[in-house]
Design a protein around this motif. Sequence first.
Motif: not given
Length: 320
Positions: A69-90
């Motif tokens: 993605r050319k950037f670090l995973p955010p702590s959460r992609n947006y308030d109420h949505f999802t977090t770094w822990a889900f975003l790196i699952l692939p």
Amino acid sequence: MNSAVLRPKMHRRRGFTIIELVVVISVIAVLVSLLVPAVQQARESSRRTKCQNNLRQVGIAIHGFHGTRKFLPPSRNYDHFTTWAFLILPHLEQFNLFESWDPELKYYYQPDEARLTNVPMYLCPSRRTGPILSTQYDDIQSPYETSPHVPGVVSDYACSAGYGPPGVWNWVTSNGAMIMGKATTDPPTVPDGNFAPPNARLKTWTSRTRLRNLKDGTSNTILVGEKHVRPSRYGIAHEDGSIYNGDHPGSFSRCGGPGYPIARTPTSRFNNNFGSSHLGVCNFLFADGAATSINVEVSTDVLGRLTARNDGKVVTRDSY
């Protein structure tokens, strides 16, 4: 013939005396008392190594995410949505789990499979081993909608929100390596910019940080660490809620600095602090991929400098 000559000689069998038995039992007891702590210490050493390996795998996944993605995973992609822990699952080879999530919807509207599937490497074996679900308060905090408790799996690791109070809520002003992302199209916000309406769909988003933003160097910046959770708060959101819920920063992020030391015992009355179930140390993942144990007695200033990405005050590893 003398009968005494023909009679076979009888030998009397001698048994243990009471004193001898007591001595043997005492020796065994001493040996057991010496052996048990050694076994326990070996087991804990193995568990601590496993915890560090978990963090190394998370580090590989974060770097894989950055490479894609050319950037670090955010702590959460947006308030109420999802977090770094889900975003790196692939990048943890959890492709099916990742695909079960609708990326445009809030955490609260995701299917059970997405919320309730445990990832073993998100748990420290010294604290807990089996899948544990959040039990309270994973509910929407918005004046525009409400929801009952929506359970999800918990984790023993949290991303670094940064140095001091701005990092507590992991907002756009936080100075950690992994902070809140931003919507790039169709921002799902109401006019005050704080809450997404019930029908919000997060179409596209991006992160606010990249590896090049870690001005203090990747070897001097914490990405993820063990999070302090009091045993009485296991599974309770705002401290130990679902690791996938981007609504409650206390569940997926921690910070360092004055007022935010590493918790010294499991029962320390801290919130939003790093902490561990390992005696005397806490494990951290640095941005260069190294997993390192830091003494719980480390100064809050040093810890804060390690959690900040760009304060210009480099802390080398020989200083903690």
